[in-house]
Design a protein around this motif. Sequence first.
Motif, PDB file in Angstrom:
ATOM      1  N   UNK A 142       0.410  19.137   8.528  1.00 26.04           N
ATOM      2  CA  UNK A 142       0.853  19.771   7.286  1.00 26.04           C
ATOM      3  C   UNK A 142       1.881  18.901   6.584  1.00 26.04           C
ATOM      4  N   UNK A 143       1.706  17.590   6.760  1.00 25.07           N
ATOM      5  CA  UNK A 143       2.581  16.630   6.108  1.00 25.07           C
ATOM      6  C   UNK A 143       1.802  15.816   5.100  1.00 25.07           C
ATOM      7  N   UNK A 144       2.329  14.652   4.761  1.00 22.24           N
ATOM      8  CA  UNK A 144       1.753  13.838   3.712  1.00 22.24           C
ATOM      9  C   UNK A 144       1.762  12.377   4.143  1.00 22.24           C
ATOM     10  N   UNK A 145       1.080  11.561   3.407  1.00 24.20           N
ATOM     11  CA  UNK A 145       1.080  10.134   3.666  1.00 24.20           C
ATOM     12  C   UNK A 145       1.742   9.405   2.508  1.00 24.20           C
ATOM     13  N   UNK A 146       2.468   8.347   2.833  1.00 20.49           N
ATOM     14  CA  UNK A 146       3.080   7.525   1.795  1.00 20.49           C
ATOM     15  C   UNK A 146       2.132   6.486   1.244  1.00 20.49           C
ATOM     16  N   UNK A 179       2.788  16.003  -3.182  1.00 21.57           N
ATOM     17  CA  UNK A 179       2.112  14.712  -3.132  1.00 21.57           C
ATOM     18  C   UNK A 179       2.458  13.871  -4.364  1.00 21.57           C
ATOM     19  N   UNK A 180       2.578  14.510  -5.504  1.00 22.32           N
ATOM     20  CA  UNK A 180       2.900  13.788  -6.736  1.00 22.32           C
ATOM     21  C   UNK A 180       4.290  13.161  -6.652  1.00 22.32           C
ATOM     22  N   UNK A 181       5.257  13.917  -6.157  1.00 22.82           N
ATOM     23  CA  UNK A 181       6.620  13.393  -6.045  1.00 22.82           C
ATOM     24  C   UNK A 181       6.678  12.240  -5.048  1.00 22.82           C
ATOM     25  N   UNK A 182       5.934  12.358  -3.955  1.00 22.89           N
ATOM     26  CA  UNK A 182       5.973  11.326  -2.913  1.00 22.89           C
ATOM     27  C   UNK A 182       5.382  10.001  -3.367  1.00 22.89           C
ATOM     28  N   UNK A 183       4.517  10.026  -4.383  1.00 23.93           N
ATOM     29  CA  UNK A 183       3.875   8.778  -4.795  1.00 23.93           C
ATOM     30  C   UNK A 183       4.070   8.416  -6.260  1.00 23.93           C
ATOM     31  N   UNK A 184       4.811   9.226  -6.995  1.00 22.84           N
ATOM     32  CA  UNK A 184       5.055   8.911  -8.403  1.00 22.84           C
ATOM     33  C   UNK A 184       5.859   7.609  -8.504  1.00 22.84           C
ATOM     34  N   UNK A 200       1.442  23.864  -4.551  1.00 19.58           N
ATOM     35  CA  UNK A 200       2.601  23.319  -3.848  1.00 19.58           C
ATOM     36  C   UNK A 200       2.282  21.939  -3.287  1.00 19.58           C
ATOM     37  N   UNK A 201       1.148  21.813  -2.602  1.00 25.52           N
ATOM     38  CA  UNK A 201       0.786  20.530  -2.016  1.00 25.52           C
ATOM     39  C   UNK A 201       0.599  19.457  -3.084  1.00 25.52           C
ATOM     40  N   UNK A 202       0.028  19.808  -4.198  1.00 24.49           N
ATOM     41  CA  UNK A 202      -0.170  18.849  -5.276  1.00 24.49           C
ATOM     42  C   UNK A 202       1.167  18.379  -5.834  1.00 24.49           C
ATOM     43  N   UNK A 227       0.823  -1.220   0.000  1.00 28.30           N
ATOM     44  CA  UNK A 227       0.000   0.000   0.000  1.00 28.30           C
ATOM     45  C   UNK A 227       0.850   1.260   0.000  1.00 28.30           C
ATOM     46  N   UNK A 228       2.142   1.120   0.326  1.00 28.41           N
ATOM     47  CA  UNK A 228       2.988   2.288   0.505  1.00 28.41           C
ATOM     48  C   UNK A 228       4.047   2.386  -0.582  1.00 28.41           C
ATOM     49  N   UNK A 229       4.267   3.617  -1.034  1.00 28.09           N
ATOM     50  CA  UNK A 229       5.286   3.858  -2.046  1.00 28.09           C
ATOM     51  C   UNK A 229       6.676   3.667  -1.443  1.00 28.09           C
TER      52      UNK A 229
END
Length: 431
Positions: free
Chosen positions: A335-339, A356-361, A351-353, A119-121
């Motif tokens: 103000x963080x993100x999920x993997x 998020x894209x880099x974290x899960x691409x 910025x957030x988009x 489930x996690x990148x």
Amino acid sequence: MSRPGRRTLGAAALCLAVLAVTGVVVVRAVAWHGSVTVLANWTGGNEALFREKVIAGFESEEHIHVLYQGSSAVSQVLAADAEAGTTPDVAVLPGPGELAGYAHQGRLQPLDGLVDTADFAAPWGSRALGPGDTAHTYWVPIKTDLKSLVWHPATMKPAQLADAARQQDSWCLGMADGATSGWPGTDWIEDILLQQAGHDVYQEWATGNLEWTAPAVRRAFRTWGAMVGAGDRHLVGNAMVTGYGDAARGLLPGAARPCTLEHQATFVRTEQPWIVTGPAEAHSHDLVPGAGTETADWEVSGDLAAMFRATPQARKLIAYLARPDVQQRWSRSQHGFTGDRQGAGPGADRIDQDIARVLRDPHTERCYDASDAMPSAMRDAFALAALRYLADPGGLDAQLDILEKVRDRVHSDSASGDTGQVWLLSVCGTG
């Protein structure tokens, strides 16, 4: 005043009896099913948020008390607890290297069946802890952050950004953080090495297979020193006593030491100085001297939950923390993100988009914060070396020799199996 009759008293007694029985049923219906102890580094306002956004929901759903302990020196507290045999049921740390040491000692309980690492990148998914121990999952990320970022005022033009990056006094730099002071410096050195040498060399180094005296490592130190003014008494003296959370105050009007750029993770964009200024971000690859010509890689970090005692209550909490809705709720509050691949970013702005894209691409190479991934002895020595180098860049050779001796000692300790010092097999990945 008239006295109540027998019939009235009888009715009242009957009502009380019914209420008493009903009360027993209600009490039994909401009875608590035990407790779970949790240790993490959130204190003050962050602790209040964790109780509100995570603990309250878990207690309401499972009727399990969460006995939470927050500490800014979570690694030291956990080490003392482990020595005394009083570890918490669940602990949350930023360092997979430290957790790998506990797993190597047999102190961590596998999360198999509770967490699906698919489930996690990468690199937050399945972790390889060491030879012969690659089949189990021992931690789950509950919040992630993107590093390899340079923050600057949104009004700054590209040419202004490039010019500012060449000025030593442009950088907002704070190295202080209590018992863990120095980590902002290790973040700099790690990221510079990643951008200059690429993820293959970075991984060799972060997993203990590249000497600290190697040219790539030496170059990364020297590049950082040249960028921020290592050895400059005015700049360094300020950075040494400035907390990492206060570094960007130089952005504010009337600041005693003005600055315009900050090399920091995604969390910093919501700090007051950046809210006032209006943040924009650039990949550090575009500003690091001597960065490689290949596609830029990214450094990342996270908060990792691990289970020291496999009680039914602890298992339920780990499963709860791994849920996409819980991950999203908590990461947004921070103000963080999920993997988690199913999770959404904390907001809808550009910025957030992008983050998020880099974290899960699935095609982006992400490498875990090297010092967090290293064994604790190596991590601590690295942080100290960063501080010493900033103060005295002429002593770099001596510092690298010390770090190399620590690396050799950690390798020997890991081979003996007598300590919790163990290297991860990998820290980078795509997918």
